[in-house]
Design a protein around this motif. Structure first.
Motif, mmCIF file in Angstrom:
data_model
loop_
_atom_site.group_PDB
_atom_site.id
_atom_site.type_symbol
_atom_site.label_atom_id
_atom_site.label_comp_id
_atom_site.label_asym_id
_atom_site.label_seq_id
_atom_site.Cartn_x
_atom_site.Cartn_y
_atom_site.Cartn_z
ATOM 1 N N LYS A 122 9.863 11.450 -26.234
ATOM 2 C CA LYS A 122 9.251 10.120 -26.133
ATOM 3 C C LYS A 122 10.123 9.060 -26.816
ATOM 4 O O LYS A 122 10.325 7.965 -26.277
ATOM 5 C CB LYS A 122 7.850 10.131 -26.765
ATOM 6 N N ILE A 123 10.617 9.401 -28.013
ATOM 7 C CA ILE A 123 11.452 8.443 -28.759
ATOM 8 C C ILE A 123 12.735 8.150 -27.992
ATOM 9 O O ILE A 123 13.126 6.987 -27.807
ATOM 10 C CB ILE A 123 11.764 9.002 -30.160
ATOM 11 N N CYS A 158 1.580 8.422 -30.923
ATOM 12 C CA CYS A 158 2.591 8.599 -31.965
ATOM 13 C C CYS A 158 2.519 9.998 -32.572
ATOM 14 O O CYS A 158 1.433 10.534 -32.818
ATOM 15 C CB CYS A 158 2.424 7.543 -33.056
ATOM 16 N N PHE A 159 3.676 10.537 -32.846
ATOM 17 C CA PHE A 159 3.813 11.925 -33.269
ATOM 18 C C PHE A 159 2.973 12.238 -34.499
ATOM 19 O O PHE A 159 3.072 11.580 -35.532
ATOM 20 C CB PHE A 159 5.283 12.231 -33.553
ATOM 21 N N TYR A 217 7.951 15.314 -40.856
ATOM 22 C CA TYR A 217 6.967 14.894 -39.861
ATOM 23 C C TYR A 217 6.653 13.402 -40.012
ATOM 24 O O TYR A 217 6.530 12.680 -39.024
ATOM 25 C CB TYR A 217 5.692 15.720 -40.015
ATOM 26 N N ALA A 218 6.505 12.968 -41.260
ATOM 27 C CA ALA A 218 6.170 11.558 -41.496
ATOM 28 C C ALA A 218 7.302 10.637 -41.037
ATOM 29 O O ALA A 218 7.048 9.535 -40.542
ATOM 30 C CB ALA A 218 5.861 11.332 -42.979
ATOM 31 N N VAL A 219 8.555 11.093 -41.195
ATOM 32 C CA VAL A 219 9.696 10.301 -40.710
ATOM 33 C C VAL A 219 9.585 10.099 -39.199
ATOM 34 O O VAL A 219 9.714 8.979 -38.688
ATOM 35 C CB VAL A 219 11.035 10.992 -41.066
ATOM 36 N N GLU A 220 9.312 11.187 -38.473
ATOM 37 C CA GLU A 220 9.190 11.064 -37.021
ATOM 38 C C GLU A 220 7.980 10.212 -36.639
ATOM 39 O O GLU A 220 8.027 9.456 -35.663
ATOM 40 C CB GLU A 220 9.092 12.439 -36.361
ATOM 41 N N SER A 221 6.911 10.334 -37.423
ATOM 42 C CA SER A 221 5.743 9.479 -37.166
ATOM 43 C C SER A 221 6.131 8.014 -37.262
ATOM 44 O O SER A 221 5.770 7.193 -36.399
ATOM 45 C CB SER A 221 4.624 9.789 -38.160
ATOM 46 N N TYR A 222 6.882 7.655 -38.316
ATOM 47 C CA TYR A 222 7.295 6.259 -38.494
ATOM 48 C C TYR A 222 8.246 5.803 -37.386
ATOM 49 O O TYR A 222 8.197 4.644 -36.953
ATOM 50 C CB TYR A 222 7.944 6.059 -39.868
ATOM 51 N N SER A 274 8.231 6.826 -34.252
ATOM 52 C CA SER A 274 7.428 6.540 -33.051
ATOM 53 C C SER A 274 6.526 5.333 -33.278
ATOM 54 O O SER A 274 6.293 4.541 -32.354
ATOM 55 C CB SER A 274 6.608 7.774 -32.661
ATOM 56 N N LEU A 275 6.023 5.157 -34.494
ATOM 57 C CA LEU A 275 5.184 3.997 -34.798
ATOM 58 C C LEU A 275 5.974 2.697 -34.685
ATOM 59 O O LEU A 275 5.444 1.670 -34.224
ATOM 60 C CB LEU A 275 4.595 4.128 -36.206
ATOM 61 N N PHE A 276 7.241 2.737 -35.099
ATOM 62 C CA PHE A 276 8.092 1.541 -34.954
ATOM 63 C C PHE A 276 8.192 1.136 -33.488
ATOM 64 O O PHE A 276 8.031 -0.040 -33.131
ATOM 65 C CB PHE A 276 9.486 1.812 -35.528
#
Length: 1003
Positions: free
Chosen positions: A497-498, A541-542, A694-699, A701-703
């Motif tokens: 997705k990213i 978002c992831f 995981y939180a890095v990837e979340s951010y 995708s959130l960006f």
């Protein structure tokens, strides 16, 4: 004395686990005993590991068979012989070739030809390591046979596959399942014999009393065999030991790479950073894990050269070396990651690196690994065994016994009264219990790749599954036991997705200067992104989009990176079920509550208020609270999941944990509560570095969702979504300003595309529309847009069934004709033309022009066409109800109804099934209200039983509005799924109203 013995890794044939076979041999006084499974060496390593516990010297080999026909039994004289047997077996398994009548002349292995088989192939010359196997049934025939003269070649070949009659019955059932036949139709040739059981030595000697030399030959043969693998706690690491020419050069390279990475990762290289790096490098060298890091680095370098997006996680994410090598994007200094979780002198295994790639990139990375490191047979995928599950076993056995389908469905569903079943059905259930948990067939570990110093066949034979890479015949637990540690290469849709969202932004908005997505630190402090997280507006978002995570984000009020890191581990099942999730929320929101923390636990885990949240918290508590050394603490951590929990070393550490705490004066109530918390979640919680990854990837995708929401939602749809169906992501795109269009022959592609705010669904969403027709359509359109139905039909040969799909989804709307008119034309023309889909028309055929009446097509008809062809509709689902909603209560109104009963309508998105601590079934529901906002419901056991979910649709829900930590939900009292209007396309009365008389049609 026994040369051919089967465990249940003789798949769908054998009946005993390796340990059961060893126990049986011990009971019969055997001190040397072989394992020779049929075309399989899965059980060999564990058999060798466990044999000393039974005072048995292990011997391993293979019973080579073509289907049920035994060719020869081979025993390894030593490790070299085991390697050669695995080479030979693997070669034939890979190519799916039959084994030859005559085996190769193995130098380090013994080949035993069954006497009966020799009579068929008439082999008369025997090498030094070739023998003739005589069974008890062969004794009488041997005296008159020409093979009687080979006195020094004759050995006892008695097969052991069963312990008793019950095992034999299980075996016959397995053979029937394997051959897909009724038990009554199972041929004798496809099964073993009841007599294939263990016998006492005296019985064997009595049977062969006239052939004492055969007994002696057998004993001497066994004495020659031996095999050695190191399973001790200080065993040698069997992974590839050097990356360059020597260990010294490897270490120089690792140090150089780390110092090259320092200025890239840190603006200021502090003393803390330098000290941490030196400590890690020293320990990595001391533990002989230098090549392990370099191999992972090499994999990442290849991925970066291909512009593949990846995320490195696992306990290795706690390492500054991994951060500097760009294996991970998690800064262990910033997060104060616990070094001893990543590595310590007592830890017997290397750190875990789970490296995620998008699904299609992963395949190429796997190919690279095998080409780079597997040229000499040193790489393989890790195996896994699919075991019989109870319900599946019930179905299989029901078929074998010939039960009718309705009876099979009843038994496998569990909805029956046992006392009312007939004896055959009871027999099915009884034997299904025996099969439960036994290996059924070999599969592939989800991610693991082995790269060994020795050839992989030194440890195991390999299969060749459809993925096209050799796969060992044992699982990760056995691999670790022998010193082989996996490299985890996983596929993940979130990265796709990213990657796709960035590509779409670059294509549609070339003027945009996107930041480096791999540097997520600016995203952590972005106020807009953090506000989205706090509102839980994270769909697509992831890892942060599920209903449970959305609830947790709101309850915690997450508005920063560090709290999101904690949330990523708290949401895991062990943490939440143990009660620690709730306790963490309470302490996070209420500083007074933190005073309840145990003082030692508070000192160990101040950042999580004395609550165990991460995997390393187990090590910290075991080490600092219970006084275990770091090695024992790691045994405890690993022992909390899978096979390790029952192992002796884990049980010893558990006892020491309790006794140490008692010696320190802790009360039993406190000790056992701490132990309960450890036990409940350690096997499920994340390491902090893993959560941070995981939180890095979340951010990331959130960006993308925050600043390029429509492009990101299109990428989400094209990558198969995430937690939800495509329908939900399209709903989200609408909320974000997107205009959703059905597929269009002149604009759509196979995947969904976006032009400004217009989103055109891809042809891939059409149920039943064939891929070849999508490709043909795009190829034809590349030569120019379609200007009429005739133009389309001439350029793309297509069956009327396929054409019907395109017309009914309104893909021809750009031509200016309604779809009912097009359907009349298409069906008329297809009835008068023979269409060969593979053969385009060479000449343009004159087309008749029809004068058709003006058709009326309603939104309701379009909605039902979309439901059929897309599996969802782009219209409002509430418009399809037979009876419109009678009240207008929305989620936006719930705040004013707290602690009151309301009735509200919701379109079901998903339902989570769970059980209470007493074992009762309950649900958590997720709906959209009439305004498209999230509605969350709780269905306690009594309601879950009385008012079950009945599939997709709109539900009328009555329940009490409750609030917990500022999160509103409805505790359901009753619910019912509301009926839709009847499908107007098949409603005669409706059709008469909207269709003009067809008799007016002319041409």
């Amino acid at each position: 004395m026994f040369l051919n013995n089967h465990s249940y890794y003789s798949l769908r044939y054998g009946t005993m686990a390796e340990e059961e076979l060893l126990a049986l041999a011990q009971d019969y006084g055997r001190n040397i005993f072989p394992l020779t499974d049929i075309n399989n060496t899965s059980g060999c390593l564990n058999f060798i590991r466990r044999a000393p516990e039974y005072a048995i010297t292990p011997v391993v080999g293979v019973d080579f068979r073509n289907k049920a026909q035994q060719c020869y039994v081979c025993l390894a004289l030593n490790n070299k012989g085991f390697l050669k047997l695995n080479d030979f077996l693997s070669k034939h398994l890979h190519k799916e070739e039959q084994f030859p009548d005559i085996a190769p002349r193995f130098q380090n292995a013994i080949t035993i030809y069954p006497f009966k088989r020799l009579l068929e192939i008439e082999k008369e010359v025997f090498a030094e390591n070739e023998f003739i196997g005589v069974s008890i049934d062969d004794i009488n025939k041997l005296q008159l046979s020409k093979y009687n003269r080979f006195k020094d070649r004759l050995v006892v070949l008695h097969t052991v596959s069963f312990r008793n009659k019950r095992d034999f019955n299980i075996h016959r059932l397995l053979r029937a399942v394997d051959n897909n036949v009724l038990l009554s139709k199972l041929s004798k040739e496809q099964q073993g014999k009841l007599g294939h059981q263990m016998m006492s030595v005296s019985e064997i000697e009595k049977k062969f009393e006239d052939f004492s030399h055969i007994i002696e030959n057998t004993s001497q043969l066994l004495e020659r065999c031996g095999i050695q693998f190191d399973f001790s706690s200080n065993r040698k690491n069997q992974n590839l030991s050097t990356f360059h020419e020597s260990k010294e050069k490897d270490f120089e390279a690792l140090v150089s790479l780390c110092y090259d990475g320092l200025p890239k990762r840190y603006e200021v290289v502090s003393g803390t950073i330098q000290q941490r790096l030196k400590k890690e490098l020293s320990l990595i060298k001391q533990q002989n894990y230098v090549s392990f890091f370099l191999i992972n680095w090499k994999i990442i370098q290849y991925a970066k050269s291909k512009d593949y997006y990846y995320v490195g996680r696992g306990s290795g994410a706690n390492s500054i070396v991994a951060y500097l090598l760009e294996i991970t994007d998690v800064d262990p200094i910033e997060l104060d990651l616990y070094f001893e979780r990543f590595m310590n002198l007592y830890r017997s295994t290397p750190p875990d690196f789970d490296i995620d790639f998008s699904t299609w990139d992963r395949e190429d990375v796997t190919r690279f690994i095998f080409e780079e490191f597997g040229a000499n047979g040193q790489a393989a995928l890790l195996g896994a065994y699919v075991t019989f599950q109870y319900r599946g076993a019930v179905r299989e056995l029901s078929k074998v016994f010939g039960l009718p389908k309705y009876e099979i469905d009843k038994l496998s569903s569990g909805k029956f009264s046992y006392n009312q079943l007939d004896e055959l059905s009871k027999l099915v259930l009884r034997y299904a219990k025996y099969l439960e948990g036994r290996p059924n067939y070999v599969s592939i570990h989800a991610a693991g790749i082995l790269i060994s110093e020795k050839p992989i066949h030194y440890f195991s034979a390999t299969n060749m599954p459809p993925k096209g890479f050799p796969t060992v015949q044992f699982d990760m637990h056995i691999a670790e036991d022998v010193g082989l540690y996996k490299f985890d290469i996983l596929g993940q849709r979130g990265l796709g997705k990213i990657k796709d969202a960035i590509a779409i932004v670059k294509e549609n908005k070339p003027e945009v200067n996107l930041p480096n997505i791999h540097n997520a630190k600016p995203f952590f402090v972005d106020a807009r992104i953090n506000a989205m997280i706090e509102r839980a507006e994270c769909i697509g978002c992831f890892y942060v989009e599920s209903p449970a995570m959305r609830m947790l984000l709101k309850k915690l009020g997450v508005r920063d990176y560090l709290t999101l890191v904690a949330a990523s581990s708290i949401i895991r099942p062990g943490v939440s079920k143990s009660g620690m999730m709730r306790e963490y929320i309470l302490r996070h929101k209420n500083p007074e509550r933190r005073k309840r923390a145990h003082p030692v636990l508070w000192d160990i885990m101040p950042d999580t208020y004395g609550v165990m949240v991460y995997q390393e918290d187990v090590i910290k508590v075991a080490h600092h609270y219970a006084g275990l050394d770091l090695g024992e603490a790691d045994v405890l951590r690993r022992g909390m999941s899978g096979k390790y929990r029952s192992r002796e070393e884990f049980l010893i550490v558990k006892e020491k944990f309790i006794s140490n705490c008692r010696e320190r004066g802790e009360a039993d109530a406190v000790i056992f509560e701490v132990w309960r918390q450890i036990e409940s979640f350690a096997g499920y919680a994340f390491a902090k570095g893993h959560s941070a990854s995981y939180a890095v990837e979340s951010y990331q995708s959130l960006f993308l969702k925050c600043y390029y929401p429509l492009e990101y939602m299109v990428a989400t749809v094209n990558n198969g979504g995430g937690f939800y169906r495509a329908e939900l992501y399209l709903h989200e795109a609408k909320k974000l300003g997107g205009i959703i269009h059905p597929p269009c022959i002149n604009k759509s592609n196979i995947e969904t595309i976006i032009q400004d705010a217009d989103i055109y669904l891809g042809f891939q969403h059409l149920q039943g529309f064939e891929k070849r027709n999508m490709i043909n359509l795009l190829r034809a359109r590349a030569q120019g847009k379609f200007n009429s139905l005739d133009d389309f039909m001439e350029r793309i040969p297509m069956s009327i069934e396929q054409l019907d799909i395109l017309i009914r989804i309104d893909a021809f709307r750009s031509l200016g004709k309604d779809k009912r008119t097009l359907l009349w034309e298409a069906y008329y023309k297809c009835n008068h033309l023979t269409i060969d889909e593979l053969q385009p028309q060479l000449f343009r055929v004159g087309a008749r022009e029809f004068v058709l009446p003006q058709f009326t097509i309603t939104d309701l008809e379009n909605a039902f066409d979309q439901l059929e062809l897309l599996n969802f509709t782009m219209y409002n689902m509430f418009l399809l109800l037979e009876t419109p909603p009678t009240n207008k209560v929305l989620v936006a109104h719930l705040e004013q109804y707290k602690n009151r009963v309301v009735t509200i309508y919701g379109y079901l998105i998903t339902a989570k099934n769970t059980t209470t601590h007493k074992g009762y079934r309950m649900h958590f529901g997720t709906f959209l209200d009439q305004d498209g906002q999230w509605l969350d419901t709780v269905h306690f056991p009594s309601v879950a039983k009385r008012c079950p979910f009945r599939g997709k649709g709109v539900y009328r829900i009555t329940g009490k509005v409750v609030e917990e930590f500022d999160f509103l939900s409805v505790e359901v009292i009753k619910q019912e799924r509301m009926p839709y209007v009847s499908d107007p396309r098949f409603d005669i009365t409706y059709n008469r109203k909207v269709f003009p008389k067809l008799s007016t049609m002319t041409h």
